[in-house]
Design an enzyme around this catalytic site. Sequence first.
Site, PDB file in Angstrom:
ATOM      1  N   THR A  98       9.378  37.757  -0.510  1.00  0.00           N
ATOM      2  CA  THR A  98      10.234  38.428   0.470  1.00  0.00           C
ATOM      3  C   THR A  98      11.675  38.257  -0.009  1.00  0.00           C
ATOM      4  OG1 THR A  98       8.700  37.832   2.240  1.00  0.00           O
ATOM      5  CG2 THR A  98      10.897  38.543   2.907  1.00  0.00           C
ATOM      6  N   LYS A 173       9.353  44.772   5.829  1.00  0.00           N
ATOM      7  CA  LYS A 173       9.159  43.340   6.108  1.00  0.00           C
ATOM      8  C   LYS A 173      10.301  42.830   7.003  1.00  0.00           C
ATOM      9  CE  LYS A 173       7.782  38.998   5.496  1.00  0.00           C
ATOM     10  NZ  LYS A 173       6.504  38.377   5.757  1.00  0.00           N
ATOM     11  N   LYS A 241      15.881  32.442   5.778  1.00  0.00           N
ATOM     12  CA  LYS A 241      16.120  33.262   4.578  1.00  0.00           C
ATOM     13  C   LYS A 241      15.894  34.747   4.904  1.00  0.00           C
ATOM     14  CE  LYS A 241      12.579  33.695   1.954  1.00  0.00           C
ATOM     15  NZ  LYS A 241      11.758  34.760   1.430  1.00  0.00           N
TER      16      LYS A 241
HETATM   17  N1  NAP Z   1       4.069  30.846   3.622  1.00  0.00           N
HETATM   18  C1  NAP Z   1       3.894  31.894   4.430  1.00  0.00           C
HETATM   19  O1  NAP Z   1       3.277  31.793   5.493  1.00  0.00           O
HETATM   20  C2  NAP Z   1       4.465  33.253   4.029  1.00  0.00           C
HETATM   21  C3  NAP Z   1       4.063  34.378   4.740  1.00  0.00           C
HETATM   22  C4  NAP Z   1       4.550  35.614   4.368  1.00  0.00           C
HETATM   23  C5  NAP Z   1       5.469  35.733   3.327  1.00  0.00           C
HETATM   24  N2  NAP Z   1       5.876  34.600   2.669  1.00  0.00           N
HETATM   25  C6  NAP Z   1       6.843  34.759   1.564  1.00  0.00           C
HETATM   26  O2  NAP Z   1       6.106  34.630   0.354  1.00  0.00           O
HETATM   27  C7  NAP Z   1       6.926  33.989  -0.630  1.00  0.00           C
HETATM   28  C8  NAP Z   1       6.214  32.725  -1.140  1.00  0.00           C
HETATM   29  O3  NAP Z   1       6.028  31.849  -0.055  1.00  0.00           O
HETATM   30  P1  NAP Z   1       5.204  30.486  -0.222  1.00  0.00           P
HETATM   31  O4  NAP Z   1       4.950  29.997   1.148  1.00  0.00           O
HETATM   32  O5  NAP Z   1       4.079  30.666  -1.164  1.00  0.00           O
HETATM   33  O6  NAP Z   1       6.325  29.560  -0.913  1.00  0.00           O
HETATM   34  P2  NAP Z   1       6.124  28.201  -1.734  1.00  0.00           P
HETATM   35  O7  NAP Z   1       4.870  27.524  -1.361  1.00  0.00           O
HETATM   36  O8  NAP Z   1       7.415  27.452  -1.622  1.00  0.00           O
HETATM   37  O9  NAP Z   1       5.966  28.723  -3.232  1.00  0.00           O
HETATM   38  C9  NAP Z   1       7.042  29.266  -3.946  1.00  0.00           C
HETATM   39  C10 NAP Z   1       6.644  29.369  -5.394  1.00  0.00           C
HETATM   40  O10 NAP Z   1       7.747  29.886  -6.147  1.00  0.00           O
HETATM   41  C11 NAP Z   1       8.000  29.028  -7.261  1.00  0.00           C
HETATM   42  N3  NAP Z   1       9.441  29.025  -7.574  1.00  0.00           N
HETATM   43  C12 NAP Z   1      10.460  28.855  -6.707  1.00  0.00           C
HETATM   44  N4  NAP Z   1      11.630  28.938  -7.365  1.00  0.00           N
HETATM   45  C13 NAP Z   1      11.337  29.181  -8.652  1.00  0.00           C
HETATM   46  C14 NAP Z   1      12.118  29.375  -9.817  1.00  0.00           C
HETATM   47  N5  NAP Z   1      13.450  29.363  -9.766  1.00  0.00           N
HETATM   48  N6  NAP Z   1      11.480  29.575 -10.986  1.00  0.00           N
HETATM   49  C15 NAP Z   1      10.141  29.592 -11.035  1.00  0.00           C
HETATM   50  N7  NAP Z   1       9.334  29.428  -9.973  1.00  0.00           N
HETATM   51  C16 NAP Z   1       9.937  29.225  -8.797  1.00  0.00           C
HETATM   52  C17 NAP Z   1       7.537  27.652  -6.790  1.00  0.00           C
HETATM   53  O11 NAP Z   1       7.311  26.842  -7.906  1.00  0.00           O
HETATM   54  P3  NAP Z   1       7.195  25.240  -7.746  1.00  0.00           P
HETATM   55  O12 NAP Z   1       5.771  24.974  -7.420  1.00  0.00           O
HETATM   56  O13 NAP Z   1       7.608  24.703  -9.070  1.00  0.00           O
HETATM   57  O14 NAP Z   1       8.147  24.831  -6.655  1.00  0.00           O
HETATM   58  C18 NAP Z   1       6.269  28.020  -6.023  1.00  0.00           C
HETATM   59  O15 NAP Z   1       5.189  28.243  -6.879  1.00  0.00           O
HETATM   60  C19 NAP Z   1       8.270  33.714   0.028  1.00  0.00           C
HETATM   61  O16 NAP Z   1       9.170  34.753  -0.289  1.00  0.00           O
HETATM   62  C20 NAP Z   1       7.942  33.721   1.517  1.00  0.00           C
HETATM   63  O17 NAP Z   1       9.066  34.104   2.304  1.00  0.00           O
HETATM   64  C21 NAP Z   1       5.380  33.367   2.977  1.00  0.00           C
END
Ligand code: NAP
Length: 290
Positions: A98, A173, A241
């Site tokens: 997102t 979104k 965010k």
């Molecule tokens: N969680 C939910 O319920 C949900 C629902 C809908 C949408 N979303 C959206 O989906 C996206 C992912 O969410 P998530 O919950 O999966 O987040 P998350 O668990 O924090 O995962 C984020 C991923 O991105 C990687 N990352 C972050 N910064 C990076 C960088 N600079 N270089 C390389 N890799 C990087 C992280 O790597 P590391 O493992 O090394 O930290 C991790 O694998 C977000 O945009 C969120 O807003 C989330």
Amino acid sequence: MKNVAFIGLGVMGFPMAGHLAESGNFFVSVWNRSKEKSEKWGDKFQGSVAESVKKASVGADVVIICAGKDEDVEQIIYAKNGVLQNISSNALVIDHTTTSYKLAKKLAGSFQEKNIGFVDAPVSGGEIGAINGCLSVMVGGRKTDVNTAVPIINSYAKSISYIGESGYGQLAKMVNQICIAGVLQGLSDGILFAENENIEIGKLLSAISGGAAQSWQMENRALTMSKREFDFGFAIKWMVKDLGYCLDRAKDNKTDLSFTKTVYDKYKKIIENGDGRLDTSALILQNKGD
Ligand SMILES: NC(=O)c1ccc[n+]([C@@H]2O[C@H](COP(=O)([O-])OP(=O)(O)OC[C@H]3O[C@@H](n4cnc5c(N)ncnc54)[C@H](OP(=O)(O)O)[C@@H]3O)[C@@H](O)[C@H]2O)c1
């Protein structure tokens, strides 16, 4: 079979990449910044674990990204060893992060210059939707790119909605997040009002949850809100965010989001209190002034 690289194995990306591998329709390779997650993924699913973004991108027909926020995606794409430098022309990039509208437009422009397809495809449905492979995906981009993306996204989606040109997936979104903020504010007020009148919450919910006030949040969060349980779900840090992107875009398209801004400010206070990992239903804590 297409070579599909999946970058970002977080809460969402890990199971999404898993569904791709389990579909048996693609050669899947994955990369994650912290190695433990990619190793864990490699232990659980059939697919290769790439050593770098560069190695994942070279030779991929499709690169999928699911990172956290704008800056993360920019790093993955624009770094010297990033996706843009290493992906072949005629390939496709799908971004499930997102992000802001501005970033989606910028990425589409950068990729189109090199004859690489790009679709912005943020998701809704949370961790449970990712695990069960039933996410709702909002897509923006050129139709030809979207047509290539759909059979891949189908591996973990129950609905894929084409909204319009590049950036329109992110705009859809944003509407989703604006609506959730409003619903949670109303639900918090309603629950606090009921508590002040000593109305039993279970009884109240069976009375009103099938009527005009019904919502996903009421069905799935009202009871836990009344018990002040928030240690699960969609983290406030992500909501802040996302609402930040909405407020930014609203300045450009001249929408008055003052109500959304009030909710955004309350969430920021919760983060200041050190509770940014709590579920967004913790908004009720601010409404009470806790
Ligand atoms: N969680 C939910 O319920 C949900 C629902 C809908 C949408 N979303 C959206 O989906 C996206 C992912 O969410 P998530 O919950 O999966 O987040 P998350 O668990 O924090 O995962 C984020 C991923 O991105 C990687 N990352 C972050 N910064 C990076 C960088 N600079 N270089 C390389 N890799 C990087 C992280 O790597 P590391 O493992 O090394 O930290 C991790 O694998 C977000 O945009 C969120 O807003 C989330």
